[in-house]
Design an enzyme around this catalytic site. Structure first.
Site, PDB file in Angstrom:
ATOM      1  N   ARG A   1      42.596  38.037  52.491  1.00  2.00           N
ATOM      2  CA  ARG A   1      41.886  37.122  51.583  1.00  2.00           C
ATOM      3  C   ARG A   1      42.654  35.809  51.410  1.00  2.00           C
ATOM      4  O   ARG A   1      43.827  35.812  51.087  1.00  2.00           O
ATOM      5  CB  ARG A   1      41.646  37.807  50.229  1.00  2.00           C
ATOM      6  CG  ARG A   1      40.574  38.875  50.305  1.00  2.00           C
ATOM      7  CD  ARG A   1      40.356  39.565  48.982  1.00  2.00           C
ATOM      8  NE  ARG A   1      41.338  40.600  48.714  1.00  2.00           N
ATOM      9  CZ  ARG A   1      41.273  41.436  47.661  1.00  2.00           C
ATOM     10  NH1 ARG A   1      40.292  41.339  46.800  1.00  2.00           N
ATOM     11  NH2 ARG A   1      42.200  42.365  47.480  1.00  2.00           N
TER      12      ARG A   1
ATOM     13  N   PHE B   1      60.134  31.757  44.407  1.00  3.20           N
ATOM     14  CA  PHE B   1      58.898  31.009  44.669  1.00  3.20           C
ATOM     15  C   PHE B   1      59.183  29.549  45.005  1.00  3.20           C
ATOM     16  O   PHE B   1      58.408  28.664  44.698  1.00  3.20           O
ATOM     17  CB  PHE B   1      57.918  31.135  43.485  1.00  3.20           C
ATOM     18  CG  PHE B   1      57.176  32.437  43.519  1.00  3.20           C
ATOM     19  CD1 PHE B   1      55.870  32.491  43.966  1.00  3.20           C
ATOM     20  CD2 PHE B   1      57.802  33.617  43.168  1.00  3.20           C
ATOM     21  CE1 PHE B   1      55.200  33.694  44.042  1.00  3.20           C
ATOM     22  CE2 PHE B   1      57.152  34.825  43.239  1.00  3.20           C
ATOM     23  CZ  PHE B   1      55.844  34.864  43.673  1.00  3.20           C
TER      24      PHE B   1
ATOM     25  N   THR C   1      42.374  41.043  35.942  1.00  2.00           N
ATOM     26  CA  THR C   1      42.669  39.691  35.443  1.00  2.00           C
ATOM     27  C   THR C   1      41.372  39.079  34.926  1.00  2.00           C
ATOM     28  O   THR C   1      40.445  38.848  35.705  1.00  2.00           O
ATOM     29  CB  THR C   1      43.259  38.842  36.587  1.00  2.00           C
ATOM     30  OG1 THR C   1      44.401  39.522  37.097  1.00  2.00           O
ATOM     31  CG2 THR C   1      43.640  37.446  36.123  1.00  2.00           C
TER      32      THR C   1
ATOM     33  N   GLU D   1      48.118  43.067  34.822  1.00  4.02           N
ATOM     34  CA  GLU D   1      48.997  43.614  35.861  1.00  4.02           C
ATOM     35  C   GLU D   1      49.652  42.469  36.621  1.00  4.02           C
ATOM     36  O   GLU D   1      48.993  41.510  36.997  1.00  4.02           O
ATOM     37  CB  GLU D   1      48.159  44.489  36.812  1.00  4.02           C
ATOM     38  CG  GLU D   1      48.969  45.172  37.883  1.00  4.02           C
ATOM     39  CD  GLU D   1      50.181  45.919  37.319  1.00  4.02           C
ATOM     40  OE1 GLU D   1      49.999  46.849  36.538  1.00  4.02           O
ATOM     41  OE2 GLU D   1      51.323  45.539  37.657  1.00  4.02           O
TER      42      GLU D   1
ATOM     43  N   THR E   1      37.786  40.978  40.038  1.00  2.05           N
ATOM     44  CA  THR E   1      37.225  39.826  39.306  1.00  2.05           C
ATOM     45  C   THR E   1      37.247  38.617  40.264  1.00  2.05           C
ATOM     46  O   THR E   1      38.030  37.698  40.078  1.00  2.05           O
ATOM     47  CB  THR E   1      38.040  39.516  38.031  1.00  2.05           C
ATOM     48  OG1 THR E   1      39.442  39.498  38.370  1.00  2.05           O
ATOM     49  CG2 THR E   1      37.819  40.533  36.955  1.00  2.05           C
TER      50      THR E   1
ATOM     51  N   CYS F   1      44.794  36.683  44.618  1.00  6.83           N
ATOM     52  CA  CYS F   1      45.005  36.300  43.208  1.00  6.83           C
ATOM     53  C   CYS F   1      45.142  34.798  42.964  1.00  6.83           C
ATOM     54  O   CYS F   1      44.318  34.214  42.277  1.00  6.83           O
ATOM     55  CB  CYS F   1      46.226  37.036  42.663  1.00  6.83           C
ATOM     56  SG  CYS F   1      45.938  38.807  42.537  1.00  6.83           S
TER      57      CYS F   1
HETATM   58  N1  LIG Z   1      45.610  42.679  44.232  1.00  5.81           N
HETATM   59  C1  LIG Z   1      46.629  42.278  43.511  1.00  5.81           C
HETATM   60  O1  LIG Z   1      47.718  42.018  44.028  1.00  5.81           O
HETATM   61  C2  LIG Z   1      46.489  42.097  42.022  1.00  5.81           C
HETATM   62  C3  LIG Z   1      47.636  41.918  41.235  1.00  5.81           C
HETATM   63  C4  LIG Z   1      47.493  41.771  39.861  1.00  5.81           C
HETATM   64  C5  LIG Z   1      46.226  41.763  39.294  1.00  5.81           C
HETATM   65  N2  LIG Z   1      45.132  41.894  40.092  1.00  5.81           N
HETATM   66  C6  LIG Z   1      43.825  41.901  39.449  1.00  5.81           C
HETATM   67  O2  LIG Z   1      43.399  43.257  39.313  1.00  5.81           O
HETATM   68  C7  LIG Z   1      41.970  43.371  39.508  1.00  5.81           C
HETATM   69  C8  LIG Z   1      41.681  44.324  40.648  1.00  5.81           C
HETATM   70  O3  LIG Z   1      42.199  43.764  41.833  1.00  5.81           O
HETATM   71  P1  LIG Z   1      42.300  44.598  43.186  1.00  5.81           P
HETATM   72  O4  LIG Z   1      42.967  43.721  44.171  1.00  5.81           O
HETATM   73  O5  LIG Z   1      42.845  45.940  42.882  1.00  5.81           O
HETATM   74  O6  LIG Z   1      40.735  44.734  43.525  1.00  5.81           O
HETATM   75  P2  LIG Z   1      40.044  45.509  44.725  1.00  5.81           P
HETATM   76  O7  LIG Z   1      38.893  44.689  45.134  1.00  5.81           O
HETATM   77  O8  LIG Z   1      41.069  45.920  45.727  1.00  5.81           O
HETATM   78  O9  LIG Z   1      39.522  46.867  44.035  1.00  5.81           O
HETATM   79  C9  LIG Z   1      38.547  46.901  43.045  1.00  5.81           C
HETATM   80  C10 LIG Z   1      37.878  48.282  43.103  1.00  5.81           C
HETATM   81  O10 LIG Z   1      37.005  48.421  41.989  1.00  5.81           O
HETATM   82  C11 LIG Z   1      35.862  49.161  42.395  1.00  5.81           C
HETATM   83  N3  LIG Z   1      34.787  48.962  41.440  1.00  5.81           N
HETATM   84  C12 LIG Z   1      34.077  47.840  41.184  1.00  5.81           C
HETATM   85  N4  LIG Z   1      33.191  48.051  40.182  1.00  5.81           N
HETATM   86  C13 LIG Z   1      33.357  49.342  39.782  1.00  5.81           C
HETATM   87  C14 LIG Z   1      32.754  50.154  38.791  1.00  5.81           C
HETATM   88  N5  LIG Z   1      31.807  49.674  37.974  1.00  5.81           N
HETATM   89  N6  LIG Z   1      33.151  51.429  38.674  1.00  5.81           N
HETATM   90  C15 LIG Z   1      34.104  51.931  39.472  1.00  5.81           C
HETATM   91  N7  LIG Z   1      34.730  51.200  40.431  1.00  5.81           N
HETATM   92  C16 LIG Z   1      34.360  49.929  40.584  1.00  5.81           C
HETATM   93  C17 LIG Z   1      35.594  48.656  43.797  1.00  5.81           C
HETATM   94  O11 LIG Z   1      34.796  49.544  44.540  1.00  5.81           O
HETATM   95  C18 LIG Z   1      37.028  48.520  44.340  1.00  5.81           C
HETATM   96  O12 LIG Z   1      37.426  49.708  44.985  1.00  5.81           O
HETATM   97  C19 LIG Z   1      41.495  41.941  39.723  1.00  5.81           C
HETATM   98  O13 LIG Z   1      41.096  41.404  38.501  1.00  5.81           O
HETATM   99  C20 LIG Z   1      42.726  41.217  40.232  1.00  5.81           C
HETATM  100  O14 LIG Z   1      42.688  39.847  39.963  1.00  5.81           O
HETATM  101  C21 LIG Z   1      45.228  42.091  41.422  1.00  5.81           C
END
Ligand SMILES: NC(=O)c1ccc[n+]([C@@H]2O[C@H](COP(=O)([O-])OP(=O)(O)OC[C@H]3O[C@@H](n4cnc5c(N)ncnc54)[C@H](O)[C@@H]3O)[C@@H](O)[C@H]2O)c1
Length: 432
Positions: A331, A252, A122, A151, A86, A263
């Site tokens: 990022r 923190f 998120t 998460e 997101t 994030c």
């Molecule tokens: N990275 C973190 O530390 C963290 C922690 C807590 C929450 N979040 C939240 O969790 C969410 C995911 O974050 P992330 O860091 O894992 O993202 P990311 O970018 O690492 O992974 C997202 C994945 O989703 C896939 N994707 C997108 N559209 C799709 C679809 N229609 N069908 C199937 N796969 C699809 C992408 O190819 C990608 O592999 C976000 O909203 C983020 O804010 C992230």
């Protein structure tokens, strides 16, 4: 239980692997076929400590599988987690929900029996309502329940965070579904995590409010560090002194560079945008964003000052460029502001990061990756400790550069000022 994770990024892959490790059958789906192919060859798409072991173990025991066949995955699962990205929207501060809505629309085609659709991504308040509307275009209400289960894991500590979280938050009004989620998380709850259920919108907002609060703590202590530098007070004493108050808590509160990562920057922006949508001025969060952005500039200016405002042909070494240790995620890292500025002003950058060279710098001139810190630091005019990777915590800098007087700018306060002085090193740190 039979689980499907949609989106195999940091959140989807880590939680999918950990759910499988708890004995569930997990099907991970991603629209990125290359990612799925690699995972089926046991190649991880990113670096996260301990992840490969847990994926390998559960992959070979057939509890964890990777596929791009969404139809198969949905039909063979009872609980479907949406874990897609997101990111910030390109046009505004708001969260871009196109991946979430696409996933909802895609999965809706294949719902055949009752499914719990869980938003782990998120997402802003009311996104669950919109997901529900999208699925209702294809399927009857009784065939699914959309809930929120944000998460809270951190990159670099993701496995530990998944296994030992402080709390599991579930947003739903459906008692049966809440019970099912509680039993899914039962092995984790037994280890001491708290289970908190609330409304769907409540859970969505809890995630943003948590991230904004943590970002506020970081920005707050960074600003107090600025004041410490002017007043001759040690920021570490202040952090300890205020953190001992249980109402505040000590975590923190370590002064350093601006917060970064995938994030905090985007989530604080998105929260302000939600505030705007509901005509609510979130002035504190706005100030935090401003303070964090100006910190990147302030520290870059300090680098310049340490080099007497002369950057041309100065060799500057970065130890670590990622936004935090134990991740390869670049990022919003503050190095992405510092390094381009220094290069533009004629500096020569050498860097070493244990997570490897970074694509983002590969096309730039006068920047070179070294595969060990010793070579990267050789003959540097200034060494910047940017990320607190373990291997940067006990370097004998006096042995690294014999020819010239060493200058170090330690953005993480890893070393003692006294010892550095004794060794004849010009040592600069944060708020001390
Ligand atoms: N990275 C973190 O530390 C963290 C922690 C807590 C929450 N979040 C939240 O969790 C969410 C995911 O974050 P992330 O860091 O894992 O993202 P990311 O970018 O690492 O992974 C997202 C994945 O989703 C896939 N994707 C997108 N559209 C799709 C679809 N229609 N069908 C199937 N796969 C699809 C992408 O190819 C990608 O592999 C976000 O909203 C983020 O804010 C992230």
């Amino acid at each position: 239980m039979k689980i499907c994770m949609i989106g195999v990024g940091y959140v989807g892959l880590v939680s999918g692997a950990c759910f499988a490790d708890l004995g569930n059958t997990v099907l991970c789906v991603d629209k990125d076929k290359k990612k799925i192919d690699k995972l089926n060859q046991n190649i991880m798409p990113f670096f996260e400590p301990g992840l490969k072991d847990i994926v390998t173990k559960n992959f070979f025991s057939k509890r964890l599988r990777f596929t791009d066949d969404l139809n198969y995955a949905i039909k063979n699962s009872d609980i479907i987690f949406i874990c897609v990205g997101t990111p910030s929207s390109k046009k505004s501060r708001s969260a871009d929900l196109k991946y979430v809505f696409q996933a909802a629309s895609d999965l809706s085609k294949y719902i055949n029996t009752f499914k719990i659709i869980v938003t782990k991504s998120t997402v802003p308040v009311s996104t669950g309502d919109k997901i529900e509307q999208i699925i209702l275009r294809k399927k009857k209400r009784k065939l699914f329940e959309v809930i929120s289960n944000p998460e809270f894991l951190r990159e670099g500590e993701a496995i530990r965070d998944f296994r030992f979280p402080d709390r599991i938050v579930v947003g739903s009004e459906n008692k049966k579904v809440i019970k099912k989620m509680q039993s899914l998380y039962d092995p984790i709850l037994k280890k001491g995590a708290k289970f908190f259920s609330t409304s769907r919108k409540g859970a969505e907002l809890i995630k943003y409010a948590s991230n904004a609060f943590l970002a506020t703590k970081i920005s707050f202590i960074n600003e107090i560090a600025n004041l410490c530098e002017k007043t001759g007070v040690n920021i570490e004493d202040v952090s300890i002194g205020i953190g001992l108050d249980n109402r505040i808590g000590g975590r923190f509160l370590r002064a350093g560079p601006a917060y970064g990562g995938s994030c905090f920057p985007k989530d604080t922006q998105a929260l302000v945008s939600t505030g705007d949508d509901y005509k609510t001025n979130l002035s504190i969060v706005k100030s935090v964003i401003k303070s964090n952005n100006s910190r990147k500039i302030l520290l870059t200016k300090r680098i310049k000052l340490i080099l007497s405002n002369k950057l041309k042909n100065k060799k500057i070494t970065f130890l670590g460029v990622t936004f935090k240790p134990n991740t390869d995620d670049m990022r919003e890292s503050s190095s992405l502001v510092m390094i381009p500025y220094l290069l533009k002003n004629g500096a020569i950058i050498n860097y070493y990061d244990p997570s490897g060279p970074k694509n983002i710098f590969s096309k730039k001139k006068n920047i070179k990756f070294y595969n060990n810190f010793k070579d990267a630091c050789y003959n540097a005019d200034l060494i910047i400790i940017h990320t607190e990777w373990e291997e940067f915590k006990a370097i004998d800098f006096s042995k690294l550069n014999k020819k010239r007087k060493i200058k170090i700018f330690d953005l993480r306060n890893l070393y003692s000022k006294k010892i550095m002085k004794k060794k004849g090193i010009a040592y600069y740190s944060i708020g001390r």
